[in-house]
Design a protein around this motif. Structure first.
Motif, PDB file in Angstrom:
ATOM      1  N   ILE A 168      -8.331   1.592   1.225  1.00 49.34           N
ATOM      2  CA  ILE A 168      -8.054   3.028   1.239  1.00 49.34           C
ATOM      3  C   ILE A 168      -9.381   3.766   1.181  1.00 49.34           C
ATOM      4  O   ILE A 168     -10.253   3.420   0.377  1.00 49.34           O
ATOM      5  N   TYR A 228      -0.611  -2.470   7.122  1.00 49.58           N
ATOM      6  CA  TYR A 228      -1.650  -1.445   7.056  1.00 49.58           C
ATOM      7  C   TYR A 228      -2.125  -1.256   5.606  1.00 49.58           C
ATOM      8  O   TYR A 228      -1.620  -1.870   4.691  1.00 49.58           O
ATOM      9  N   GLY A 229      -3.118  -0.380   5.463  1.00 53.51           N
ATOM     10  CA  GLY A 229      -3.567  -0.012   4.121  1.00 53.51           C
ATOM     11  C   GLY A 229      -4.357  -1.075   3.389  1.00 53.51           C
ATOM     12  O   GLY A 229      -4.368  -1.088   2.152  1.00 53.51           O
ATOM     13  N   ALA A 276      -2.936   6.039  -5.174  1.00 54.29           N
ATOM     14  CA  ALA A 276      -2.978   5.115  -4.034  1.00 54.29           C
ATOM     15  C   ALA A 276      -2.940   3.667  -4.517  1.00 54.29           C
ATOM     16  O   ALA A 276      -3.304   3.362  -5.659  1.00 54.29           O
ATOM     17  N   ALA A 322      -4.052  -0.143  -2.618  1.00 52.93           N
ATOM     18  CA  ALA A 322      -4.591  -0.819  -1.437  1.00 52.93           C
ATOM     19  C   ALA A 322      -3.901  -2.169  -1.251  1.00 52.93           C
ATOM     20  O   ALA A 322      -3.724  -2.916  -2.216  1.00 52.93           O
ATOM     21  N   ARG A 323      -3.557  -2.476  -0.022  1.00 52.80           N
ATOM     22  CA  ARG A 323      -2.797  -3.693   0.275  1.00 52.80           C
ATOM     23  C   ARG A 323      -3.623  -4.968   0.155  1.00 52.80           C
ATOM     24  O   ARG A 323      -3.148  -6.010  -0.252  1.00 52.80           O
ATOM     25  N   LEU A 379       0.324   5.921  -0.511  1.00 53.09           N
ATOM     26  CA  LEU A 379      -0.499   7.080  -0.817  1.00 53.09           C
ATOM     27  C   LEU A 379       0.404   8.198  -1.310  1.00 53.09           C
ATOM     28  O   LEU A 379       1.536   8.347  -0.841  1.00 53.09           O
ATOM     29  N   TRP A 433       0.835  -1.192   0.000  1.00 52.09           N
ATOM     30  CA  TRP A 433       0.000   0.000   0.000  1.00 52.09           C
ATOM     31  C   TRP A 433       0.872   1.243   0.000  1.00 52.09           C
ATOM     32  O   TRP A 433       2.021   1.230   0.440  1.00 52.09           O
ATOM     33  N   GLY A 481      -5.028   5.568   4.925  1.00 53.88           N
ATOM     34  CA  GLY A 481      -4.634   4.182   4.826  1.00 53.88           C
ATOM     35  C   GLY A 481      -5.248   3.297   5.890  1.00 53.88           C
ATOM     36  O   GLY A 481      -5.003   2.089   5.914  1.00 53.88           O
ATOM     37  N   ASP A 482      -6.042   3.890   6.781  1.00 55.51           N
ATOM     38  CA  ASP A 482      -6.767   3.114   7.789  1.00 55.51           C
ATOM     39  C   ASP A 482      -8.240   3.472   7.673  1.00 55.51           C
ATOM     40  O   ASP A 482      -8.615   4.646   7.807  1.00 55.51           O
TER      41      ASP A 482
END
Length: 354
Positions: A312, A308-309, A286, A288-289, A272, A270, A330-331
């Motif tokens: 998004i 994390y991430g 961005a 997203a993981r 941004l 992830w 990211g959270d």
């Protein structure tokens, strides 16, 4: 071919052919013309030149004549042409389609990273995020693809590493699409969704809300009363770099379509970024993981398992200046709380004073 439009020359040639080949059927075979069609020509020739209307055939054996089993080439081409026109219309309608938002209240666009529903999915985190998406006012969601592992082709052996069956995967996919009460705006099919082609067909069949389901990438506009935000969402954009996890999004922003948000998934990382380009446009990028954890392939090849991430969220305020209009998080929990605060603040400003 119709016989009524025969010229005199064609009529004489028809009679000559019968004379030459000794019978109507013989002449029809020699000229590669359907016998019933050729008989019509012979009758027309006899009528025009005053001879007997009955067509005599000297063959001792007459074989049956069967109609053509298919429509003519011209009819086939007409049909294919209509289908191509419909396909063209469908493809054009999917490019930069509008999603209309009724008010200028702050809005949360959630890009859900690759779910991979099943053994490798971080279910506790996913369930937390599903609850947030389903209960937070002002949210709309995009599934970036790879809903399940859906192993197929040469990778079918990897189902041996799964603790669930294909039918269970479909039950989870149905829950995610229909029963989890996630406010879907767009649903993409990633590479895993098409490994076993029947799976994407299944998803389309149960898509009772008619959420736009598109293979790999979608370009759409969030149309607010006072502003429009253009989103280029792709399971993955073309181009990779070990130095920049957003290389594909950067490449798309430079040489692709004009958009305010470029977002992807696929890589299980992830990142941004927000920048102003040469034309003065503020661009958000961005990745997203996703929710796939404890990936043996990743461990084997030394990839870092980022924490994390997974999804998004872009908090969009259509009334704000371009540099403040889109705020990525990211959270999901943190972003949803910020969205709720923004919407409450707008409500307080609009409320009548005592």
């Amino acid at each position: 071919m119709p016989t009524r439009g025969l010229t005199d020359e064609q009529c004489l040639a028809t009679l000559a052919a019968v004379e030459e080949h000794g019978s109507v059927s013989g002449a029809a075979r020699a000229l590669n013309i359907n016998r019933s069609t050729f008989e019509g020509r012979v009758r027309t020739a006899h009528t025009r030149f005053g001879e007997a209307e009955k067509v005599e055939d000297t063959d001792e054996v007459t074989l049956p004549e069967f109609p053509d089993e298919d429509i003519s080439p011209d009819e086939i081409l007409d049909h294919l042409s209509r289908r191509w026109e419909k396909k063209q219309e469908h493809q054009q309608a999917k490019k930069w389609f509008d999603i209309k938002i009724a008010s200028d209240d702050p809005f949360g666009l959630v890009v859900v990273g690759d779910p991979h529903l099943g053994t490798s999915c971080n279910i506790p985190l996913l369930r937390r995020d599903v609850e947030i998406m389903a209960t937070t006012p002002g949210i709309g969601c995009v599934n970036i693809g790879d809903t399940t592992n859906n192993w197929g082709g040469r990778l079918i052996q990897l189902y041996a590493e799964e603790d669930i069956s294909r039918s269970t995967e479909r039950k989870l996919a149905q829950w995610f699409l229909k029963e989890a009460e996630i406010p879907w705006l767009v649903w993409l099919h990633g590479n895993h969704d098409t490994m076993h082609s029947e799976f994407s067909t299944y998803l389309k069949a149960i898509n009772v809300r008619q959420v736009p389901m598109i293979d790999w990438s979608a370009q759409f506009k969030l149309v607010f009363p006072s502003a429009t935000v253009r989103v280029d969402a792709s399971h993955n954009h073309k181009g990779t770099s070990i130095y920049n996890p957003l290389h594909g999004q950067k490449r798309a922003s430079l040489w692709g379509e004009d958009a305010d948000i470029f977002v992807a998934g696929h890589h299980h990382t992830w990142a941004l970024a927000q920048e102003e380009n040469a034309s003065g446009q503020v661009v958000n990028m961005a990745r997203a993981r996703g929710y796939k954890w404890h990936d043996e392939f990743g461990h084997r090849h030394g990839f870092t398992e980022e924490q994390y991430g997974s999804s998004i969220i872009f908090v969009i305020d259509p009334t704000a200046a371009p540099n403040c209009r889109v705020k990525p998080f990211g959270d999901l929990k943190e972003g949803a709380e910020f969205l709720t605060w923004k919407r409450a603040r707008v409500g307080d400003q609009l409320a009548p004073r005592a």
